[in-house]
Design a protein around this motif. Structure first.
Motif, short mmCIF file in Angstrom:
data_model
loop_
_atom_site.label_atom_id
_atom_site.label_comp_id
_atom_site.label_asym_id
_atom_site.label_seq_id
_atom_site.Cartn_x
_atom_site.Cartn_y
_atom_site.Cartn_z
N ILE A 26 0.89 -0.97 -0.10
CA ILE A 26 -0.22 0.27 -0.33
C ILE A 26 0.93 1.02 0.01
O ILE A 26 0.39 1.87 -0.14
CB ILE A 26 -0.78 0.16 1.36
CG1 ILE A 26 -0.28 -0.11 2.44
CG2 ILE A 26 -2.01 -1.04 0.92
CD1 ILE A 26 -0.80 0.18 3.80
N LEU A 27 2.18 1.42 0.53
CA LEU A 27 3.20 2.21 -0.03
C LEU A 27 4.30 1.65 -0.24
O LEU A 27 4.86 0.45 0.03
CB LEU A 27 3.66 3.01 1.27
CG LEU A 27 4.20 4.28 1.39
CD1 LEU A 27 3.23 5.55 1.15
CD2 LEU A 27 4.60 4.65 2.78
N SER A 48 -4.42 7.79 -1.53
CA SER A 48 -3.20 8.14 -2.12
C SER A 48 -1.76 7.09 -1.68
O SER A 48 -0.65 7.20 -1.76
CB SER A 48 -2.20 9.28 -2.84
OG SER A 48 -3.09 9.80 -1.80
N GLY A 49 -2.26 7.02 0.05
CA GLY A 49 -0.92 7.23 1.06
C GLY A 49 -0.58 7.45 1.52
O GLY A 49 0.71 7.79 2.06
N GLY A 233 0.12 5.02 -3.39
CA GLY A 233 0.58 4.68 -2.83
C GLY A 233 2.39 5.01 -3.41
O GLY A 233 2.71 4.39 -2.59
N MET A 234 2.27 5.54 -3.88
CA MET A 234 4.07 5.29 -4.99
C MET A 234 3.99 7.33 -4.85
O MET A 234 2.99 8.20 -4.81
CB MET A 234 4.07 5.88 -6.18
CG MET A 234 3.60 3.44 -6.46
SD MET A 234 4.62 3.53 -7.81
CE MET A 234 3.40 4.00 -8.63
N LEU A 235 5.18 7.93 -4.47
CA LEU A 235 5.43 9.24 -4.61
C LEU A 235 5.41 9.53 -6.69
O LEU A 235 6.81 8.99 -6.73
CB LEU A 235 7.19 9.31 -3.81
CG LEU A 235 7.99 10.70 -3.60
CD1 LEU A 235 6.05 11.71 -3.03
CD2 LEU A 235 8.59 11.02 -3.38
N SER A 278 -5.84 2.41 -6.56
CA SER A 278 -5.63 1.19 -5.10
C SER A 278 -4.53 0.38 -5.36
O SER A 278 -4.18 0.34 -6.79
CB SER A 278 -6.89 0.34 -5.28
OG SER A 278 -6.52 -0.82 -3.83
N PRO A 279 -3.55 0.95 -4.57
CA PRO A 279 -3.09 0.23 -4.73
C PRO A 279 -2.59 -1.40 -5.08
O PRO A 279 -2.07 -1.77 -5.94
CB PRO A 279 -1.94 0.21 -3.21
CG PRO A 279 -2.80 1.55 -2.72
CD PRO A 279 -3.70 1.32 -3.34
N LYS A 280 -3.38 -1.51 -4.74
CA LYS A 280 -3.90 -3.34 -4.39
C LYS A 280 -4.08 -4.00 -6.14
O LYS A 280 -3.87 -4.70 -6.91
CB LYS A 280 -5.32 -3.68 -3.89
CG LYS A 280 -5.26 -5.49 -3.69
CD LYS A 280 -6.66 -5.98 -3.34
CE LYS A 280 -6.60 -7.31 -2.78
NZ LYS A 280 -8.10 -7.95 -1.95
#
Length: 618
Positions: A26-27, A48-49, A233-235, A278-280
């Protein structure tokens, strides 16, 4: 990275992994650095995280997740240590200021007691030193330092006072890093300005650093010198504030800027199509590709790396050059086609004269006079406690106490209590509440919620005919028709607000009362909802009374404006005239306290920050 010395915060390859049947992050692999005296704005849509990263900075991860990587604060490792050491670091090395201070305070304890609990137990001279430290910080956050104030309970303080107490509480043990989790969401502009000034002063005087989590880029423009943008979940981008707001290199960051209203000029607000990933559900390519108008085949096939695109500027995109070429805000139209100002000749649909409202013996509204022209948008603006919501509840027939004065709708006199109004009165004026979750029955499906006005007012026919009408209404507010089977808890905040709008539209109203309906929404969702309301205004001649404390929104959508101060109308007129040439001291103060992205590049200090070279980040 720019800064005033060695890196105070060093985040290296931090990830948060979910231990599920199919594990996912998720991150994902976040690295950044921050120096003493710096404020980093952490922005992005819900999911977004942002919060996951901010909690990771305290060495905390939710149950069922695994935190990896390295976080060093002032040279001390936070992750690769024991839980006892992490707990000792919280409040001393790193502290946290929550979005809602009331939930973080004990309602049964006095403010002074809770402040003293943050310091080590002491006696004699040490106790006197502790009280001196508390008084010093209360003074720094512009709160009373007397014993009477310390003896108050949390419920006896205003929202702004509570937020400043929580800031003082976080600073008591002189932490090196403070994480602020949207501390000004929901506050009026004057209180927000005081809180932001307090944070800036404390970071400077304590030589600390701060991470400021928010979805409001105007706030970022007024407090942060650097910005990190999160997505799925990403920069995805990290740079100076001035650079991001004027020359963003990632299409997502650019769309966030375009979705943010400007307090200084009326320009078109552009929502972001699609829904956040979603990060998933991240695929092999760029997580933003499905929503990006600049995507190419490589964007869906290969995930981009986070690369340097300029001094102190990193972005995760295959087409950073193309994005930067289109990022200049000067290219955005200085108008909104859906919210183009209407001529002043429109007749009044709603007129209020001599309105007085009370709560018990306490008078809230004092001889309020206003009119809303048919087919236009009137903005009702003022600080918390100015009487905005009370006035809206009065004209909607929902105010439970005494109301006096006259109300005319479509040249017909209307009684104040809803129970005395005709079905036509009730149908023609619809209210959209600030909190959609609180106004939607959690046990009813979305279809049943939207159908309720159809049944109440005998609209939409029966059976399949009514169901088709419900689906039409859902599609009208850009929701899939199959959402009729879902429940409010299964929807996001923006989706729930769209359901509330669909329910109000089901009654076929002539006037829509919107009470701070976008105050807690992401800017992208806010822009989409405003686009929707603007289209309805054009196609159905819908009239809007829009309650807000956001001056940028007023500039973007309002034809006329009424300024309320302690229940008195202090200024009214065409919105652009009042905002450009205010005459009342209260209006002038409101406008001076309003944060604006447009001020960032005009500030020499901001330009200097933008020009600083950055240290390389692994």
């Amino acid at each position: 990275m720019p800064g005033k010395g060695a890196g105070l915060l060093e985040v290296d390859s931090v990830s948060v992994r979910v231990d599920a049947a199919t594990p996912y992050e998720i991150l994902s692999d976040v690295s950044l650095s921050l120096s003493a005296g710096d404020v980093l704005g952490l922005v992005g849509e819900s999911g977004s995280g942002k919060t996951t990263l901010s909690l990771a900075l305290l060495g905390y991860a939710r149950p069922g997740t695994e935190l990896s990587g390295s976080i060093r604060i002032d040279g001390t490792e936070i992750l690769a240590t024991t839980e006892v050491a992490r707990r000792r670091a919280r409040g001393h090395l790193v502290s946290y200021v929550p979005q809602d201070p009331m939930t973080a305070m004990n309602p049964a304890l006095r403010i002074g007691v809770q402040l003293e609990e943050m310091l080590a137990p002491s006696r004699g001279q040490a106790r006197r030193d502790n009280r001196l430290r508390i008084s010093e910080l209360l003074d720094k956050v512009h709160l009373p330092t007397d014993e009477g104030f310390r003896k108050r309970y949390p419920h006896q303080l205003s929202g702004g006072q509570l937020q400043r107490v929580s800031i003082a509480m976080a600073m008591l043990n002189r932490p090196r890093l403070i994480v602020f989790d949207e501390p000004t969401t929901g506050l009026d502009v004057t209180t927000q300005s005081r809180v932001l000034d307090t944070i800036s002063e404390l970071i400077g005087s304590e030589n600390a650093a701060a991470v400021y989590v928010t979805h409001d880029l105007t706030v970022v423009g007024s407090i942060a010198n650097r910005v990190a943008v999160m997505y799925a979940g990403m920069l995805v981008e990290e740079t100076s504030t001035a650079t991001l707001l004027t020359r963003a290199a990632h299409p997502y960051a650019r769309r966030l800027v375009l979705a943010t209203p400007s307090a200084s000029r009326r320009r078109e607000l552009v929502g972001i199509p699609g829904t956040p990933v979603s990060p998933k559900d991240r695929g092999p390519g760029c997580a933003f590709a499905a929503r990006c108008e600049l995507r190419e085949p490589i964007c869906t096939e290969q995930a981009p790396e986070l690369v340097e695109v300029g001094p102190g500027h990193r972005a995760r995109c295959h087409r950073t050059g193309v994005v930067r070429a289109h990022a200049d805000l000067a290219s955005v139209p200085d108008r909104s086609s859906a919210w183009e100002a209407r001529p002043a000749e429109d007749p009044a649909l709603l007129t209020l004269s001599g309105v007085r409202a009370f709560y018990g013996r306490h008078q809230i509204l004092h001889d309020v006079n206003l009119s809303v022209r048919e087919g236009t948008c009137l903005a009702l603006v003022g600080e918390s406690g100015s009487g905005k919501t009370t006035l809206a509840r009065c004209l909607s027939g929902l105010h439970p106490e005494t109301t006096a004065g006259n109300m005319t709708f479509a040249q017909r006199s209307v009684p104040w209590p809803a129970r005395e109004r005709t079905a036509s009165n009730l149908q023609e004026i619809q209210y959209i509440f600030q909190n959609p979750l609180g106004s939607l029955n959690p046990r009813h499906t979305i279809g049943r919620i939207v159908a309720a006005p159809l049944m109440t007012f005998g609209l939409g026919g029966q059976g399949m005919s009514r169901r088709r009408r419900v689906r039409e209404l859902l599609e009208q507010v850009a929701l899939p028709a199959d959402y009729e089977h879902r429940y409010p808890a299964q929807l996001s905040g923006g989706e729930r607000q769209r359901v509330a709008i669909a329910r109000a539209l089901a009654a076929q109203p002539r006037l829509l009362v919107c009470d701070e309906i976008t105050s807690s929404l992401d800017v992208s969702i806010q822009a989409s909802i405003l686009q929707l309301l603007g289209q309805l205004r054009q196609t159905t001649n819908l009239t809007l009374l829009f309650i807000t404390h956001h001056i940028g929104l007023v500039r973007a959508i309002a034809d006329d404006i009424v300024i309320l101060n302690r229940g008195h109308v202090v200024e009214r007129g065409v919105a652009s005239d009042v905002l450009d040439r205010p005459s009342d001291p209260y209006t002038i103060e409101l406008l001076s306290n309003t944060p604006s992205m447009d001020n960032v590049t005009s500030d020499p200090a901001r330009r200097a920050v933008a020009a600083m070279p950055a240290r390389a980040v692994a």
